[in-house]
Design an enzyme around this catalytic site. Structure first.
Site, mmCIF file in Angstrom:
data_model
loop_
_atom_site.group_PDB
_atom_site.id
_atom_site.type_symbol
_atom_site.label_atom_id
_atom_site.label_comp_id
_atom_site.label_asym_id
_atom_site.label_seq_id
_atom_site.Cartn_x
_atom_site.Cartn_y
_atom_site.Cartn_z
ATOM 1 N N GLU A 31 41.447 31.654 37.524
ATOM 2 C CA GLU A 31 41.673 30.415 36.787
ATOM 3 C C GLU A 31 41.855 29.283 37.815
ATOM 4 O OE1 GLU A 31 44.491 31.041 33.210
ATOM 5 O OE2 GLU A 31 45.040 32.570 34.687
ATOM 6 N N ARG A 258 48.403 45.301 41.025
ATOM 7 C CA ARG A 258 48.400 43.989 41.671
ATOM 8 C C ARG A 258 49.248 44.041 42.933
ATOM 9 N NH1 ARG A 258 51.168 39.638 37.968
ATOM 10 N NH2 ARG A 258 50.916 38.411 39.866
ATOM 11 N N LYS A 268 52.095 31.730 39.850
ATOM 12 C CA LYS A 268 51.567 30.376 40.032
ATOM 13 C C LYS A 268 52.574 29.339 39.560
ATOM 14 C CE LYS A 268 46.586 31.185 39.752
ATOM 15 N NZ LYS A 268 45.368 30.905 38.959
#
Length: 750
Positions: A31, A258, A268
């Protein structure tokens, strides 16, 4: 890249062998709402690396479905990160917004099939109607709208005739599903916002679950690699592709763990908070875990790739130690960068019996680095040394300059303190010393014995520089937010001095400042008039020691400071072993380094391999557990043999015991010398892998923790580790973690 047989590559190889696909096509789909961080580097390494390994293609696709948060500057940062890491995407950069017209057509098709409807419930009502993990959901009354009405409303949504939140488009799946993400998930929402790429063309934007799988299909992606938090989303991924009856071949989603790293935040939102509230200087602040921050600090692409290779690809989440990343940059720079001398906290030394000036030839690279090059060090009457390289009242074991102890100036002469000059506050401002003319390094005939060599620069010739000393941004291993910030994560030394060749000759932009660490000429602020260097990393990991002695007196040094901070160069035999271990046996750099440098460990490792060829498992035991025993014992005094270590490794590899049980067995072996199998049977340490034995234990733990069950099913995947840990604890470490993970995942998805 090499084809290490992780589970993702095993899937790819199987698909190619069965001819499910003609070629491998992957994608990196970030993104564009923030700068990429070290976690994205792992995803980049996996997606581009696997495509590269199997002669396939990898696309770079911006998942630009939220116009309220996305900007072109983030697109550029993502493109730059991929290029800098050494990869390239196939064709041009792609955007999910490129497919908005086609995605809209797919949504209309679902409505016509009766599998989607326009819902007019409020956001709170939708959440309430979804139910809980123990209570079925309730379908909206608006789900009964006719196909014609839904088509009309959806078109009006597209045309901008409704306000944000007035309607949404939902899939009609199953409000009773155990997977709450399948309870009529949202497909489209209204957003009256200007998109950075499409402008005001669209008023509706697809949700991730709808856009992602269909974008994969449109692009011909074969393997859609996602992190574990998207595991439950896979059901939607498959449902959409199957329900639309799309022409094969179709993509499939596979999840991997992850990257979680201690002393670091990857969110983020939290990273944006640091930037917005100016806790850091920007996304490229060298303390940030962003690619831009690591790059500005001085990390190299190779060091990041090596780090991703070392941590591997796992199926379950775990915490990676930040020191492993720091090891990778040290390992990369150690054989590349020139050595120079820089004094960060200067103390003036006047050599009273030296007059004149000379230039001393000194190599940029140690003798074991296959590089040539040297520079001339100006030497004069007045020099600077590090303030902590002199002690008026030295502790025991202090081997640097004292009123009674001479020291060598590296590459130069031995000096001896004769007088200490202090200011009115008692702070030492100058040392008066003498030097021994016959003690010049390389031709010393003075007969004077010293135990240490310190770095220095000529006061008249050195260049003043600014040094930025960076440390870990957070004090906590698992930081929650700004409350855990390290107030000493940046220290600026404006009055440092470096030898002139580093500025005038510029042999590199990265250096090892002798005895201090690795440093990088700041790519933004550096000028010849005002040189600025960022500390990349120290010569060795001092953080663990540091955190245990905060506000305490430093321990006395017992070794030459140069030897403390700089590893002894490898000889040719050690280099050959290191190459064999890393390239042929695929050991990670740190384990290979440990084994290659120790002749006893190398010999023991070789003997163990002769009876069991699992190089990695044996290497881990030898480099850690056996090495610890050899610190206190001679090799002929060990209670266990190389063959027994090989047997222990085999038991781990076959799943008979867990790594935790192996530690217990090793401790017993080191005391008694018994075979590992004998110890295992006598103590009942066989790993429990039978689901029939584990399931009742899991059921009991699930029943005792209903709140955690609810949170996990709502999407908090981190709680999976909690349940696995509780089962391991209940079985005293005997439960097979892989089997437990599978069973817990299965049970909590129903």
């Amino acid at each position: 890249m090499h084809k290490s047989k992780d589970f993702l590559r095993a899937i790819v190889q199987k698909d190619l062998k069965s001819k499910r696909y003609k070629e491998v096509v992957t994608r990196f789909p970030p993104e564009p709402n923030g700068f990429p961080h070290i976690g994205h580097a792992k995803s980049i390494y996996i997606n581009f690396g696997i495509a590269q390994d199997y002669n396939g293609r990898c696309y770079l696709r911006m998942d630009d479905t939220d116009p309220t948060k996305e900007e072109y500057k983030y697109v550029e940062a993502l493109k730059d990160a991929v290029k800098w890491l050494g990869f390239d995407w196939d064709g041009s950069v792609r955007y999910t917004s490129d497919y908005f017209p086609k995605l809209y057509e797919y949504a209309v098709e679902l409505i016509k099939m009766g599998y989607a409807y326009v819902d007019s419930l409020s956001e709170d009502e939708i959440k309430k109607y979804r139910g809980t993990v123990t209570k079925a959901g309730r379908r909206s009354k608006f789900a009964d709208r006719s196909i014609e009405e839904n088509l009309d409303l959806f078109e009006q949504m597209k045309n901008g005739e409704f306000q944000d939140g007035e309607h949404v488009l939902r899939a009609k799946i199953d409000m009773n599903s155990a997977n709450m993400k399948m309870r009529d998930p949202l497909l489209y929402r209204i957003r009256h916002a200007t998109h950075f790429k499409t402008g005001n063309q669209w008023c509706i934007y697809p949700m991730y679950d709808f856009a992602h799988c269909l974008s994969d299909y449109i692009e011909g992606v074969t393997h859609s690699f996602c992190t574990l938090e998207f595991e439950n989303n896979r059901d939607i991924y498959d449902w959409l592709l199957d329900t639309l009856n799309l022409t094969p071949p179709r993509p499939y989603q596979y999840e991997f763990a992850r990257l979680e790293m201690n002393y670091t935040v990857m969110s983020k939102r939290k990273l944006l908070e640091l930037v917005t509230n100016k806790y850091v200087s920007g996304w490229d602040d060298p303390r940030m875990p962003t690619i831009a921050g690591l790059r500005r600090r001085g990390y190299t692409p190779k060091s990041i790739r090596n780090f991703c290779e070392q941590i591997g690809i796992a199926k379950s989440n775990s915490m990676v130690d930040l020191s492993q990343l720091e090891f990778c940059i040290r390992d990369d720079l150690n054989t590349k960068v020139p050595r120079v001398m820089c004094v960060i906290d200067p103390l003036k030394v006047t050599i009273e019996n030296y007059d004149g000036f000379e230039e001393i030839e000194a190599p940029y690279y140690p003798h074991d680095i296959p590089k040539e090059g040297s520079r001339k060090l100006p030497f004069s009457k007045e020099i600077y040394i590090e303030r902590d390289d002199f002690s008026k009242n030295p502790p025991s074991g202090y081997f640097r300059l004292t009123p009674k102890q001479p020291v060598r100036l590296k590459y130069a002469y031995i000096i001896e303190c004769k007088e200490i000059i202090e200011d009115e506050n008692g702070k030492i401002k100058e040392i008066k010393a003498i030097y021994y003319p016959e003690s010049k390094s390389g031709s010393d005939t003075s007969g004077i014995k010293v135990k240490s060599a310190i770095h220095w620069v000529s006061a008249a010739h050195a260049k003043q520089v600014e040094i930025r000393l960076y440390d870990r941004l957070f004090l906590s291993e698992t930081p929650q937010g700004i409350e855990d910030l390290n107030p000493n994560s940046l220290k600026i030394m404006k009055n440092a001095f470096i030898e002139p060749a580093a500025i005038e000759e510029k042999p590199d932009c990265r250096f090892q400042f002798e005895r201090l660490g690795y440093f990088y000429a700041d790519p933004i602020s550096y000028t010849d008039e005002k040189p600025i260097f960022n500390k990349i990393v120290g010569l060795k990991d001092s953080w663990n020691k540091k955190k245990h002695k905060q506000n305490a007196t430093a321990k006395p040094q017992t070794k030459n400071i140069q030897n403390q901070n700089e590893a002894t160069p490898m000889n040719e035999a050690q280099k050959a072993l290191y190459e064999q271990y890393t390239k042929e046996l695929k050991l990670n750099n740190e384990i290979a380094n440990t084994l290659a440098r120790d002749e006893r460990l190398s010999s023991f490792y070789k003997q163990s391999l002769s009876t069991n060829n699992n190089a990695v498992t044996i290497a881990n035991i030898v480099a850690n557990d056996v090495a610890r025993e050899l610190k206190e014992k001679q090799i002929n005094k060990l209670q266990f043999s190389a063959a027994q270590i090989a047997q222990l490794a085999k038991m781990i590899d076959e799943g008979t015991i867990s790594s935790k049980i192996a530690k217990q067995i090793f401790e017993e072996m080191s005391q008694t010398g018994q075979d590992p199998e004998t110890i295992m049977e006598a103590k009942g340490l066989v790993q429990i892998s039978d689901p029939a034995t584990l399931e009742p234990i899991i059921d009991e733990i699930i029943a005792k923790n209903p709140e955690n069950v609810a949170q996990l099913r709502l999407g908090n995947r981190k709680l999976l580790g909690f349940f696995v840990g509780q089962v391991i604890k209940a079985t005293q470490g005997k439960a097979n973690p892989t089997v437990v993970n599978e069973l817990v995942t299965k049970k909590l998805a129903t």
